[in-house]
Design an enzyme around this catalytic site. Structure first.
Site, PDB file in Angstrom:
ATOM      1  N   THR A  67      34.538  25.142  40.221  1.00 45.49           N
ATOM      2  CA  THR A  67      35.155  25.876  39.121  1.00 45.49           C
ATOM      3  C   THR A  67      35.207  24.963  37.902  1.00 45.49           C
ATOM      4  O   THR A  67      35.133  23.739  38.036  1.00 45.49           O
ATOM      5  CB  THR A  67      36.588  26.321  39.479  1.00 45.49           C
ATOM      6  OG1 THR A  67      37.106  27.161  38.444  1.00 45.49           O
ATOM      7  CG2 THR A  67      37.526  25.149  39.653  1.00 45.49           C
ATOM      8  N   ASP A  73      38.068  32.489  45.414  1.00 42.52           N
ATOM      9  CA  ASP A  73      38.019  33.743  44.676  1.00 42.52           C
ATOM     10  C   ASP A  73      39.342  34.435  44.922  1.00 42.52           C
ATOM     11  O   ASP A  73      39.869  34.408  46.039  1.00 42.52           O
ATOM     12  CB  ASP A  73      36.844  34.620  45.122  1.00 42.52           C
ATOM     13  CG  ASP A  73      36.466  35.623  44.037  1.00 42.52           C
ATOM     14  OD1 ASP A  73      36.609  35.294  42.845  1.00 42.52           O
ATOM     15  OD2 ASP A  73      36.055  36.742  44.367  1.00 42.52           O
ATOM     16  N   ARG A  76      47.081  30.846  45.806  1.00 44.07           N
ATOM     17  CA  ARG A  76      46.172  29.697  45.802  1.00 44.07           C
ATOM     18  C   ARG A  76      46.856  28.481  46.418  1.00 44.07           C
ATOM     19  O   ARG A  76      46.234  27.712  47.140  1.00 44.07           O
ATOM     20  CB  ARG A  76      45.704  29.383  44.372  1.00 44.07           C
ATOM     21  CG  ARG A  76      44.468  28.482  44.330  1.00 44.07           C
ATOM     22  CD  ARG A  76      43.796  28.465  42.963  1.00 44.07           C
ATOM     23  NE  ARG A  76      44.676  28.844  41.904  1.00 44.07           N
ATOM     24  CZ  ARG A  76      44.732  30.082  41.381  1.00 44.07           C
ATOM     25  NH1 ARG A  76      43.905  31.008  41.776  1.00 44.07           N
ATOM     26  NH2 ARG A  76      45.605  30.381  40.436  1.00 44.07           N
TER      27      ARG A  76
HETATM   28  P1  IMP Z   1      39.217  34.032  40.217  1.00 50.54           P
HETATM   29  O1  IMP Z   1      38.153  34.686  40.955  1.00 50.54           O
HETATM   30  O2  IMP Z   1      39.996  33.088  41.049  1.00 50.54           O
HETATM   31  O3  IMP Z   1      38.789  33.451  38.913  1.00 50.54           O
HETATM   32  O4  IMP Z   1      40.279  35.147  39.866  1.00 50.54           O
HETATM   33  C1  IMP Z   1      39.879  36.371  39.329  1.00 50.54           C
HETATM   34  C2  IMP Z   1      40.913  36.835  38.353  1.00 50.54           C
HETATM   35  O5  IMP Z   1      42.154  37.023  39.030  1.00 50.54           O
HETATM   36  C3  IMP Z   1      41.204  35.864  37.221  1.00 50.54           C
HETATM   37  O6  IMP Z   1      40.339  36.041  36.137  1.00 50.54           O
HETATM   38  C4  IMP Z   1      42.600  36.229  36.852  1.00 50.54           C
HETATM   39  O7  IMP Z   1      42.601  37.340  36.016  1.00 50.54           O
HETATM   40  C5  IMP Z   1      43.193  36.629  38.176  1.00 50.54           C
HETATM   41  N1  IMP Z   1      43.912  35.504  38.789  1.00 50.54           N
HETATM   42  C6  IMP Z   1      43.444  34.581  39.669  1.00 50.54           C
HETATM   43  N2  IMP Z   1      44.396  33.714  39.994  1.00 50.54           N
HETATM   44  C7  IMP Z   1      45.498  34.084  39.290  1.00 50.54           C
HETATM   45  C8  IMP Z   1      46.811  33.542  39.209  1.00 50.54           C
HETATM   46  O8  IMP Z   1      47.196  32.537  39.829  1.00 50.54           O
HETATM   47  N3  IMP Z   1      47.645  34.197  38.380  1.00 50.54           N
HETATM   48  C9  IMP Z   1      47.294  35.298  37.689  1.00 50.54           C
HETATM   49  N4  IMP Z   1      46.082  35.819  37.714  1.00 50.54           N
HETATM   50  C10 IMP Z   1      45.182  35.207  38.529  1.00 50.54           C
END
Ligand code: IMP
Length: 198
Positions: free
Chosen positions: A13, A74, A183
């Site tokens: 990332t 993800d 996470r």
């Molecule tokens: P990613 O695949 O981990 O990048 O997450 C996809 C989307 O979920 C991100 O673009 C955020 O909009 C949302 N997201 C992921 N983790 C968080 C978090 O810890 N807080 C709030 N939104 C999150």
């Protein structure tokens, strides 16, 4: 316990919020390298139909091209009243870009007049170490408020209030969020695999 021989692992990332969160959890046990730290400038396509697929796509990309141990995550926000949406489409819910404000606005408008606000964040982490693939996940239950609160965090944090909390993730200190977040929980399981005796 002190970790005198620091290992390295790639977190696939360049999201600085995620890197900060995971590095905070890792402490001095392991050095976490970002994609830019290894000279990877690609925007790895997330074309999978599930969080698991996307995490594996990203981890395999780094493992196959760079031959380094790595993990990728993800995350999706799953809202019960919306049949689990935005889910795997959370990043691009409102637009093609990662527009957090537009995503939140669309979410709030889709939940307008809806009483069932139950939702959860789910994170999947795919780890590839010595060519072996492993998967862990982490979940935090909560609800979607009717308007944003707080300036911290990222993404949907200002509208997500974890179960049993009076504040949103965006109003919490980073350590408070990490302690219970999707996470944070998935990362704790990852570190249990990486450091079984710590
Ligand atoms: P990613 O695949 O981990 O990048 O997450 C996809 C989307 O979920 C991100 O673009 C955020 O909009 C949302 N997201 C992921 N983790 C968080 C978090 O810890 N807080 C709030 N939104 C999150």
């Amino acid at each position: 316990m002190r970790y005198l021989f620091m290992n390295k692992i790639v977190f696939a990332t360049n999201n600085s919020h995620k890197l900060d969160e995971v590095r905070q959890i890792a402490g001095d046990r392991i050095q976490i390298l970002s994609l830019s730290d290894i000279g990877c400038t690609a925007d790895i396509p997330e074309t999978g139909a599930t969080l698991e697929d996307n995490a594996l796509i990203k981890a395999r990309y780094v493992s196959e091209r760079y031959g380094l141990d790595c993990f990728a995550d993800d995350t999706g926000l799953e809202v019960d009243a919306l049949g689990g949406a935005p889910g795997v489409h959370s990043a691009r819910y409102a637009t093609d870009g990662h527009d957090a404000q537009a995503n939140m606005r669309l979410l709030l408008s889709n939940l307008k007049d809806e009483h069932n606000r139950k939702a959860r964040f789910r994170t999947v982490i795919a780890l590839i170490r010595d060519g072996q693939e492993q998967m862990v996940d982490g979940v935090v239950e909560g609800e979607i408020l009717t308007e944003p609160h707080g300036e911290g965090g990222f993404g949907y944090d200002p509208v997500f209030r974890p179960e049993g909390w009076q504040i949103t993730f965006a109003q919490a200190a980073p350590e408070e969020k990490n302690a219970i977040s999707h996470r944070g929980r998935a990362t704790a399981k990852l570190f249990d695999i990486l450091f079984p005796n710590s």
